[in-house]
Design a protein around this motif. Sequence first.
Motif, PDB file in Angstrom:
ATOM      1  N   TRP A   1       2.965 -32.717  48.548  1.00  0.00           N
ATOM      2  CA  TRP A   1       3.638 -31.829  48.157  1.00  0.00           C
ATOM      3  C   TRP A   1       2.678 -30.527  47.576  1.00  0.00           C
ATOM      4  O   TRP A   1       2.135 -31.182  46.053  1.00  0.00           O
TER       5      TRP A   1
ATOM      6  N   ALA B   1       2.936 -17.874  54.578  1.00  0.00           N
ATOM      7  CA  ALA B   1       3.621 -19.364  55.157  1.00  0.00           C
ATOM      8  C   ALA B   1       2.994 -19.763  57.065  1.00  0.00           C
ATOM      9  O   ALA B   1       1.767 -20.348  57.133  1.00  0.00           O
ATOM     10  N   GLY B   2       2.583 -18.525  57.876  1.00  0.00           N
ATOM     11  CA  GLY B   2       2.152 -18.479  59.072  1.00  0.00           C
ATOM     12  C   GLY B   2       0.853 -19.432  58.628  1.00  0.00           C
ATOM     13  O   GLY B   2       0.699 -19.568  59.978  1.00  0.00           O
TER      14      GLY B   2
ATOM     15  N   ILE C   1      -1.059 -20.912  56.573  1.00  0.00           N
ATOM     16  CA  ILE C   1      -0.911 -22.607  55.910  1.00  0.00           C
ATOM     17  C   ILE C   1      -0.786 -23.628  57.813  1.00  0.00           C
ATOM     18  O   ILE C   1      -1.233 -24.221  57.647  1.00  0.00           O
ATOM     19  N   SER C   2       0.390 -22.602  58.695  1.00  0.00           N
ATOM     20  CA  SER C   2       1.130 -23.890  59.138  1.00  0.00           C
ATOM     21  C   SER C   2       0.689 -23.840  60.129  1.00  0.00           C
ATOM     22  O   SER C   2      -0.040 -24.597  61.176  1.00  0.00           O
TER      23      SER C   2
ATOM     24  N   THR D   1      -1.711 -28.599  57.299  1.00  0.00           N
ATOM     25  CA  THR D   1      -1.242 -28.490  56.776  1.00  0.00           C
ATOM     26  C   THR D   1       0.207 -27.413  57.636  1.00  0.00           C
ATOM     27  O   THR D   1      -0.155 -27.013  58.461  1.00  0.00           O
ATOM     28  N   VAL D   2       1.335 -27.962  56.009  1.00  0.00           N
ATOM     29  CA  VAL D   2       2.133 -26.753  57.148  1.00  0.00           C
ATOM     30  C   VAL D   2       2.834 -26.245  55.858  1.00  0.00           C
ATOM     31  O   VAL D   2       3.160 -27.463  54.694  1.00  0.00           O
ATOM     32  N   SER D   3       3.923 -25.205  55.660  1.00  0.00           N
ATOM     33  CA  SER D   3       4.631 -24.159  55.193  1.00  0.00           C
ATOM     34  C   SER D   3       5.901 -24.658  55.399  1.00  0.00           C
ATOM     35  O   SER D   3       6.406 -25.035  56.812  1.00  0.00           O
ATOM     36  N   SER D   4       6.409 -25.280  54.323  1.00  0.00           N
ATOM     37  CA  SER D   4       8.137 -25.965  54.598  1.00  0.00           C
ATOM     38  C   SER D   4       9.104 -25.099  53.668  1.00  0.00           C
ATOM     39  O   SER D   4      10.243 -25.058  54.427  1.00  0.00           O
TER      40      SER D   4
ATOM     41  N   VAL E   1       4.522 -25.949  50.317  1.00  0.00           N
ATOM     42  CA  VAL E   1       3.158 -26.546  51.645  1.00  0.00           C
ATOM     43  C   VAL E   1       2.706 -28.016  51.477  1.00  0.00           C
ATOM     44  O   VAL E   1       3.089 -29.023  50.015  1.00  0.00           O
ATOM     45  N   HIS E   2       3.252 -28.970  52.426  1.00  0.00           N
ATOM     46  CA  HIS E   2       3.077 -30.707  52.916  1.00  0.00           C
ATOM     47  C   HIS E   2       0.984 -30.448  53.004  1.00  0.00           C
ATOM     48  O   HIS E   2       1.151 -30.077  54.118  1.00  0.00           O
TER      49      HIS E   2
END
Length: 163
Positions: A95, A112-113, A115-116, A121-124, A135-136
């Motif tokens: 994380w 955020a978009g 990164i996702s 990677t995904v913005s959490s 971000v994970h």
Amino acid sequence: MIKWLLPHPALSVMLLAVWLLMANTITVGGLVLGAIFAVILPKFTEPFWPDRPRIRFGRALAGYVVIVLYDILVANFEVARIILFRRNRDLRSRWLIIPIDLTTPEAVTVLAGTISLTPGTVSSDVSADGRYLLVHALDVADAEAEVARIKARYEARLQRVFT
């Protein structure tokens, strides 16, 4: 006259493009109907955008799009390599807490978009004050270096796009 007719030109262009993509064909009728929606919808939603950000179209935006598309392409191959050739116990998922220097909610949303969209990677979550992004990441050797990379590669460019 143009400002009155198209209060949010970027939204109008996006609406027309999405309309044509959803229609899955370009016809005169589809183009006219999409253009009507592209003019009317931003006009009706204009009161909800009192402090809309200024977006710099040109080199800054084009450079950002090129970097993002390149990173998505490269990340697809990296994630495929990880899935096919590494064992789960070798993964270093983490994380990441990324401090955000962007000032507009639209710029934070684009970050955020982005990164996702990049595989691996995904913005959490965004903190309540909008200053941190959670971000994970699937595989990260050095968390601080990854945060610095995201800030330098994406956030710095977004600061030039959203003035």
